[in-house]
Design an enzyme around this catalytic site. Sequence first.
Site, PDB file in Angstrom:
ATOM      1  CE  LYS A  47      -6.048   2.620  11.218  1.00 14.71           C
ATOM      2  NZ  LYS A  47      -5.033   1.663  11.053  1.00 14.71           N
ATOM      3  CE1 TYR A  67      -8.785   3.941   9.482  1.00 13.86           C
ATOM      4  CE2 TYR A  67      -8.933   6.327  10.187  1.00 13.86           C
ATOM      5  CZ  TYR A  67      -8.001   5.150   9.587  1.00 13.86           C
ATOM      6  OH  TYR A  67      -6.765   5.146   9.746  1.00 13.86           O
ATOM      7  CG  ASN A  96      -3.753  14.959   7.375  1.00  9.67           C
ATOM      8  OD1 ASN A  96      -4.032  14.885   8.818  1.00  9.67           O
ATOM      9  ND2 ASN A  96      -5.026  15.207   6.658  1.00  9.67           N
ATOM     10  CB  SER A 133      -5.326   7.423  12.523  1.00 15.37           C
ATOM     11  OG  SER A 133      -5.840   8.742  12.075  1.00 15.37           O
ATOM     12  N   PRO A 143     -19.343  16.961   6.098  1.00 13.07           N
ATOM     13  CG  PRO A 143     -21.281  16.040   5.700  1.00 13.07           C
ATOM     14  CD  PRO A 143     -20.232  16.388   5.055  1.00 13.07           C
ATOM     15  N   GLY A 166       0.784  -1.271   0.206  1.00 21.39           N
ATOM     16  CA  GLY A 166       0.101   0.092   0.086  1.00 21.39           C
ATOM     17  C   GLY A 166       0.882   1.202  -0.059  1.00 21.39           C
ATOM     18  CG  ASN A 216      -6.871   0.697  -1.657  1.00 20.56           C
ATOM     19  OD1 ASN A 216      -7.550   0.664  -2.462  1.00 20.56           O
ATOM     20  ND2 ASN A 216      -6.444   1.365  -0.567  1.00 20.56           N
TER      21      ASN A 216
HETATM   22  P1  NAD Z   1      -3.380   1.608   1.717  1.00 18.01           P
HETATM   23  O1  NAD Z   1      -4.868   1.141   1.417  1.00 18.01           O
HETATM   24  O2  NAD Z   1      -2.741   2.178   0.557  1.00 18.01           O
HETATM   25  O3  NAD Z   1      -2.585   0.240   2.364  1.00 18.01           O
HETATM   26  C1  NAD Z   1      -2.936  -0.832   2.863  1.00 18.01           C
HETATM   27  C2  NAD Z   1      -2.657  -2.123   2.443  1.00 18.01           C
HETATM   28  O4  NAD Z   1      -3.048  -3.061   3.143  1.00 18.01           O
HETATM   29  C3  NAD Z   1      -2.964  -2.265   0.971  1.00 18.01           C
HETATM   30  O5  NAD Z   1      -1.875  -2.697   0.418  1.00 18.01           O
HETATM   31  C4  NAD Z   1      -4.045  -3.403   1.016  1.00 18.01           C
HETATM   32  O6  NAD Z   1      -4.112  -3.961  -0.007  1.00 18.01           O
HETATM   33  C5  NAD Z   1      -3.541  -3.865   2.230  1.00 18.01           C
HETATM   34  N1  NAD Z   1      -4.901  -4.763   3.088  1.00 18.01           N
HETATM   35  C6  NAD Z   1      -5.986  -4.204   3.375  1.00 18.01           C
HETATM   36  N2  NAD Z   1      -6.757  -5.057   3.837  1.00 18.01           N
HETATM   37  C7  NAD Z   1      -6.206  -6.140   4.106  1.00 18.01           C
HETATM   38  C8  NAD Z   1      -6.235  -7.279   4.750  1.00 18.01           C
HETATM   39  N3  NAD Z   1      -7.440  -7.813   5.162  1.00 18.01           N
HETATM   40  N4  NAD Z   1      -5.215  -8.422   4.570  1.00 18.01           N
HETATM   41  C9  NAD Z   1      -4.058  -8.116   3.888  1.00 18.01           C
HETATM   42  N5  NAD Z   1      -3.976  -6.848   3.541  1.00 18.01           N
HETATM   43  C10 NAD Z   1      -4.768  -5.862   3.507  1.00 18.01           C
HETATM   44  O7  NAD Z   1      -3.370   2.593   3.103  1.00 18.01           O
HETATM   45  P2  NAD Z   1      -2.255   3.503   3.578  1.00 18.01           P
HETATM   46  O8  NAD Z   1      -2.637   4.844   3.292  1.00 18.01           O
HETATM   47  O9  NAD Z   1      -0.895   3.114   3.198  1.00 18.01           O
HETATM   48  O10 NAD Z   1      -2.364   3.012   5.314  1.00 18.01           O
HETATM   49  C11 NAD Z   1      -1.431   2.295   5.707  1.00 18.01           C
HETATM   50  C12 NAD Z   1      -2.149   2.327   7.328  1.00 18.01           C
HETATM   51  O11 NAD Z   1      -2.088   3.181   7.721  1.00 18.01           O
HETATM   52  C13 NAD Z   1      -3.655   1.895   7.425  1.00 18.01           C
HETATM   53  O12 NAD Z   1      -3.599   1.064   8.650  1.00 18.01           O
HETATM   54  C14 NAD Z   1      -4.209   3.093   7.743  1.00 18.01           C
HETATM   55  O13 NAD Z   1      -5.723   3.110   8.487  1.00 18.01           O
HETATM   56  C15 NAD Z   1      -3.263   3.693   8.508  1.00 18.01           C
HETATM   57  N6  NAD Z   1      -3.294   5.399   8.280  1.00 18.01           N
HETATM   58  C16 NAD Z   1      -3.319   6.078   7.005  1.00 18.01           C
HETATM   59  C17 NAD Z   1      -3.479   7.387   6.996  1.00 18.01           C
HETATM   60  C18 NAD Z   1      -3.564   7.884   5.346  1.00 18.01           C
HETATM   61  O14 NAD Z   1      -3.873   8.942   5.612  1.00 18.01           O
HETATM   62  N7  NAD Z   1      -3.127   7.286   4.526  1.00 18.01           N
HETATM   63  C19 NAD Z   1      -3.480   8.266   7.862  1.00 18.01           C
HETATM   64  C20 NAD Z   1      -3.355   7.502   9.356  1.00 18.01           C
HETATM   65  C21 NAD Z   1      -3.273   5.942   9.277  1.00 18.01           C
HETATM   66  C1  WQD Z   2      -7.609  17.738   4.339  1.00 15.95           C
HETATM   67  C2  WQD Z   2      -8.211  19.211   4.253  1.00 15.95           C
HETATM   68  C3  WQD Z   2     -10.728  18.913   3.951  1.00 15.95           C
HETATM   69  C4  WQD Z   2     -10.405  16.924   0.232  1.00 15.95           C
HETATM   70  C5  WQD Z   2      -8.418  12.021   6.534  1.00 15.95           C
HETATM   71  C6  WQD Z   2      -8.889  11.327   7.612  1.00 15.95           C
HETATM   72  C7  WQD Z   2      -7.744  10.879   8.670  1.00 15.95           C
HETATM   73  C8  WQD Z   2      -6.463  10.518   8.334  1.00 15.95           C
HETATM   74  C9  WQD Z   2      -5.966  11.321   6.901  1.00 15.95           C
HETATM   75  C10 WQD Z   2      -6.478   7.848   8.070  1.00 15.95           C
HETATM   76  C11 WQD Z   2      -9.821  19.147   5.036  1.00 15.95           C
HETATM   77  C12 WQD Z   2      -9.938  19.490   2.898  1.00 15.95           C
HETATM   78  C13 WQD Z   2     -10.017  17.521   1.125  1.00 15.95           C
HETATM   79  C14 WQD Z   2     -11.241  17.831  -1.033  1.00 15.95           C
HETATM   80  C15 WQD Z   2     -11.061  19.765   0.555  1.00 15.95           C
HETATM   81  N1  WQD Z   2      -6.647   9.213   7.504  1.00 15.95           N
HETATM   82  N2  WQD Z   2     -10.454  19.090   1.345  1.00 15.95           N
HETATM   83  N3  WQD Z   2     -11.447  19.188  -0.686  1.00 15.95           N
HETATM   84  O1  WQD Z   2      -9.746  15.010   6.541  1.00 15.95           O
HETATM   85  O2  WQD Z   2      -7.753  15.614   7.649  1.00 15.95           O
HETATM   86  O3  WQD Z   2      -8.186  13.343   7.203  1.00 15.95           O
HETATM   87  O4  WQD Z   2      -7.062  11.555   6.204  1.00 15.95           O
HETATM   88  O5  WQD Z   2      -6.279   7.893   9.315  1.00 15.95           O
HETATM   89  O6  WQD Z   2      -8.524  10.168   9.732  1.00 15.95           O
HETATM   90  O7  WQD Z   2      -9.944  11.789   8.187  1.00 15.95           O
HETATM   91  O8  WQD Z   2      -7.776  14.439   5.169  1.00 15.95           O
HETATM   92  O9  WQD Z   2      -7.094  15.013   3.063  1.00 15.95           O
HETATM   93  O10 WQD Z   2      -9.326  14.227   3.319  1.00 15.95           O
HETATM   94  O11 WQD Z   2      -8.798  16.674   4.146  1.00 15.95           O
HETATM   95  O12 WQD Z   2     -11.101  20.924   0.543  1.00 15.95           O
HETATM   96  O13 WQD Z   2     -11.507  17.390  -2.309  1.00 15.95           O
HETATM   97  O14 WQD Z   2      -8.655  19.362   2.912  1.00 15.95           O
HETATM   98  O15 WQD Z   2     -12.027  19.590   4.205  1.00 15.95           O
HETATM   99  O16 WQD Z   2      -9.854  20.496   5.393  1.00 15.95           O
HETATM  100  P1  WQD Z   2      -8.551  14.621   6.800  1.00 15.95           P
HETATM  101  P2  WQD Z   2      -8.136  15.218   3.816  1.00 15.95           P
END
Ligand code: NAD
Ligand code: WQD
Length: 334
Positions: free
Chosen positions: A151, A147, A177, A123, A290, A9, A34
């Site tokens: 976590k 979600y 982020n 997160s 929202p 991922g 994904n």
């Molecule tokens: P991503 O979707 O790109 O990566 C997740 C990976 O896990 C993918 O390769 C997917 O194929 C794999 N996967 C999903 N479900 C699975 C399962 N049941 N078994 C095996 N593999 C599975 O997401 P990411 O952005 O790389 O996020 C990675 C982690 O970080 C996640 O746990 C996510 O919640 C956390 N996280 C992400 C963000 C963000 O904004 N990207 C922010 C905070 C936390």
């Molecule tokens: C950032 C800013 C939006 C899209 C989310 C999850 C959080 C974490 C990271 C996993 C905000 C604005 C966005 C658009 C916009 N994920 N925006 N137009 O909401 O801070 O965090 O991703 O753990 O849990 O909630 O990130 O990138 O969606 O938004 O104006 O098309 O951009 O309102 O102010 P967010 P985001």
Amino acid sequence: MILVTGGAGYIGSHACVALLSAGEDVVVFDNFSNSSPKALDRVQAICGKPLAVVEGDVRDQAALEKALSEHGCTAVMHFAGLKSVQDSVAEPLEYYDQNVIGSHRLLRAMRATGVRKIVFSSSATVYGTPQFLPYTEQHPLKAVNPYGRTKLVIEEMLRDQHVSDPSWGIAILRYFNPVGAHESGLIGEDPKGVPNNLVPFVAQVAIGRRDRLNIWGNDYNTPDGTGVRDYIHVMDLADGHVSALKLLDTPQCFAVNLGTGAGSSVLDVIRAFEAASGRPIPYDIKPRRPGDIDAYYAATDYATRLLGWKAVRSLETMCADHWRWQSSNPNGYA
Ligand code: NAD
Ligand code: WQD
């Protein structure tokens, strides 16, 4: 050998680069729900070093035990799971299944095979509505969507496990982020469908896959009225994981923020991306989304002290690297 769940991922693939570069061996465990296996070819090309791949689901304890023991794993980085706030509201059971049950099976598989070190992707969303800013690690935890609650449940499960067996090493990393891409432009974020997150959407506008950006509200209590977030370069984030893993040679359990400490508004991001790409980002102001919060950003002192790690890449670098990935792979890995 480090087992990296979700290693194909977005964040996991960058963590694989950081691990291989730090001299670790890696086996990726991913069901590719994904992601694309091509990401892993690219990781190996960047590092000039092979990694092992097991296709499997983290809810499959037997498959995990087999992978952990056959590859002689000593630690796990656990990225696998679902991450869309919006989807989690529509499909909560799926989120509890993949995230909570998946993590539970993984911990059982680790216990069965004697692997007791884990770095977990949490997160900043676990803090919920800010009672004060920046969010320190002591900020009350109160997730406000399914979600976030998955976590939080996993964090609690990890803390409980450490109380029951203090020989475990557990690092809970609360990401802010994550944006950007590896500087090579070979790997990056490849969202399926319409991106929810700001930077991937902006990047698709810049490349011409989407016409205009919707800014979700410009009447927030922030300097320019648009939402403020703590964007962190995905390679800084990846390096933070390597630092956290090193600490687990000593059994302990900690939760730490991975952010820069600086807030940027939606308009700041647009301007930085326009400068990096040389492309205009047309936008419309729309009603608030929202559940969105005005502003949040990380307190970083604890990470600096504990991990000896600090995010060093600027918003300009995040946008330049994200653009290099997007412009050299207009359709992602497809
Ligand atoms: P991503 O979707 O790109 O990566 C997740 C990976 O896990 C993918 O390769 C997917 O194929 C794999 N996967 C999903 N479900 C699975 C399962 N049941 N078994 C095996 N593999 C599975 O997401 P990411 O952005 O790389 O996020 C990675 C982690 O970080 C996640 O746990 C996510 O919640 C956390 N996280 C992400 C963000 C963000 O904004 N990207 C922010 C905070 C936390
Ligand atoms: C950032 C800013 C939006 C899209 C989310 C999850 C959080 C974490 C990271 C996993 C905000 C604005 C966005 C658009 C916009 N994920 N925006 N137009 O909401 O801070 O965090 O991703 O753990 O849990 O909630 O990130 O990138 O969606 O938004 O104006 O098309 O951009 O309102 O102010 P967010 P985001």
